[in-house]
Design a protein around this motif. Structure first.
Motif, PDB file in Angstrom:
ATOM      1  N   TYR A 142       0.845  -1.183   0.000  1.00 25.29           N
ATOM      2  CA  TYR A 142       0.000   0.000   0.000  1.00 25.29           C
ATOM      3  C   TYR A 142       0.882   1.234   0.000  1.00 25.29           C
ATOM      4  O   TYR A 142       2.049   1.175   0.344  1.00 25.29           O
ATOM      5  N   SER A 143       0.315   2.372  -0.356  1.00 21.68           N
ATOM      6  CA  SER A 143       1.097   3.600  -0.349  1.00 21.68           C
ATOM      7  C   SER A 143       0.785   4.422   0.894  1.00 21.68           C
ATOM      8  O   SER A 143      -0.187   4.172   1.592  1.00 21.68           O
ATOM      9  N   GLY A 144       1.607   5.417   1.145  1.00 23.50           N
ATOM     10  CA  GLY A 144       1.356   6.307   2.269  1.00 23.50           C
ATOM     11  C   GLY A 144       1.832   5.746   3.583  1.00 23.50           C
ATOM     12  O   GLY A 144       2.679   4.864   3.646  1.00 23.50           O
ATOM     13  N   LYS A 145       1.231   6.268   4.655  1.00 25.71           N
ATOM     14  CA  LYS A 145       1.651   5.915   6.009  1.00 25.71           C
ATOM     15  C   LYS A 145       0.585   5.089   6.718  1.00 25.71           C
ATOM     16  O   LYS A 145       0.291   5.303   7.885  1.00 25.71           O
ATOM     17  N   LEU A 146       0.015   4.136   5.995  1.00 26.02           N
ATOM     18  CA  LEU A 146      -0.998   3.277   6.603  1.00 26.02           C
ATOM     19  C   LEU A 146      -0.377   2.421   7.685  1.00 26.02           C
ATOM     20  O   LEU A 146       0.749   1.945   7.558  1.00 26.02           O
ATOM     21  N   LYS A 147      -1.126   2.212   8.737  1.00 24.41           N
ATOM     22  CA  LYS A 147      -0.711   1.287   9.789  1.00 24.41           C
ATOM     23  C   LYS A 147      -1.564   0.034   9.621  1.00 24.41           C
ATOM     24  O   LYS A 147      -2.791   0.093   9.698  1.00 24.41           O
ATOM     25  N   ILE A 148      -0.924  -1.074   9.367  1.00 23.86           N
ATOM     26  CA  ILE A 148      -1.630  -2.326   9.105  1.00 23.86           C
ATOM     27  C   ILE A 148      -1.407  -3.261  10.287  1.00 23.86           C
ATOM     28  O   ILE A 148      -0.274  -3.578  10.642  1.00 23.86           O
ATOM     29  N   GLU A 149      -2.506  -3.701  10.895  1.00 23.29           N
ATOM     30  CA  GLU A 149      -2.446  -4.647  12.009  1.00 23.29           C
ATOM     31  C   GLU A 149      -3.209  -5.897  11.614  1.00 23.29           C
ATOM     32  O   GLU A 149      -4.402  -5.834  11.355  1.00 23.29           O
ATOM     33  N   LYS A 150      -2.538  -7.026  11.571  1.00 21.37           N
ATOM     34  CA  LYS A 150      -3.196  -8.283  11.250  1.00 21.37           C
ATOM     35  C   LYS A 150      -4.033  -8.695  12.451  1.00 21.37           C
ATOM     36  O   LYS A 150      -3.532  -8.801  13.562  1.00 21.37           O
ATOM     37  N   LEU A 151      -5.335  -8.893  12.235  1.00 21.47           N
ATOM     38  CA  LEU A 151      -6.242  -9.235  13.329  1.00 21.47           C
ATOM     39  C   LEU A 151      -6.467 -10.732  13.446  1.00 21.47           C
ATOM     40  O   LEU A 151      -6.635 -11.253  14.544  1.00 21.47           O
ATOM     41  N   VAL A 152      -6.521 -11.419  12.326  1.00 21.32           N
ATOM     42  CA  VAL A 152      -6.690 -12.873  12.320  1.00 21.32           C
ATOM     43  C   VAL A 152      -5.830 -13.428  11.199  1.00 21.32           C
ATOM     44  O   VAL A 152      -5.797 -12.878  10.100  1.00 21.32           O
TER      45      VAL A 152
END
Length: 140
Positions: free
Chosen positions: A24-34
């Motif tokens: 992804y682009s930008g400053k996304l914060k990705i947290e895997k939930l499952v």
């Protein structure tokens, strides 16, 4: 030696997160939930084949003391606890508690009920993968 292993594990985790975030682009914060191949009671996850598939997303609020009643799902259901703690009783399997910020894959073709045993609302975000007129839940 322990420090070396810890450093290597930290580096692997950092690389894994960096590679995932690069999708992804930008400053996304990705947290895997499952990230699982089984649901909350250990059943293998399987996706039903529908001629007319449908996704339903719901926000469900349980006031204190409220319950879903006994029911089961014949489609995959994924839940995330936005607020509170949900207690889920599973027929023949005991119970489990899901606190705010936790997520779980609901049981398949097994009767269960969710209950708010606390003093404040429990709020869930739930995704149902259904279709062909299949109900979201079947009451007992």
């Amino acid at each position: 030696m322990l420090r070396k292993v810890s450093t290597v594990l930290s580096l692997l985790i950092f690389i894994s997160v960096a590679v995932h975030a690069q999708q992804y682009s930008g400053k996304l914060k990705i947290e895997k939930l499952v990230d699982t191949t089984v649901n909350s009671i250990g059943q293998k996850i399987a996706y039903p084949q529908f001629k007319d598939p449908k996704v339903t997303m719901c926000k469900i609020t349980f006031p204190p003391g409220e319950t879903t009643g006994w029911h089961k799902h014949l489609i995959p259901v994924f839940s995330y606890v936005l607020q509170g703690t949900l207690t889920v009783d599973i027929e023949g399997k005991g119970s489990a508690e899901y606190k705010e910020g936790s997520s779980f894959v609901e049981s398949y073709d097994t009767y269960h009920r969710g209950t708010n045993k606390g003093n404040t609302d429990v709020v869930l975000f739930v995704v149902y993968l259904g279709g062909d007129g299949q109900p979201l839940a079947i009451k007992k």
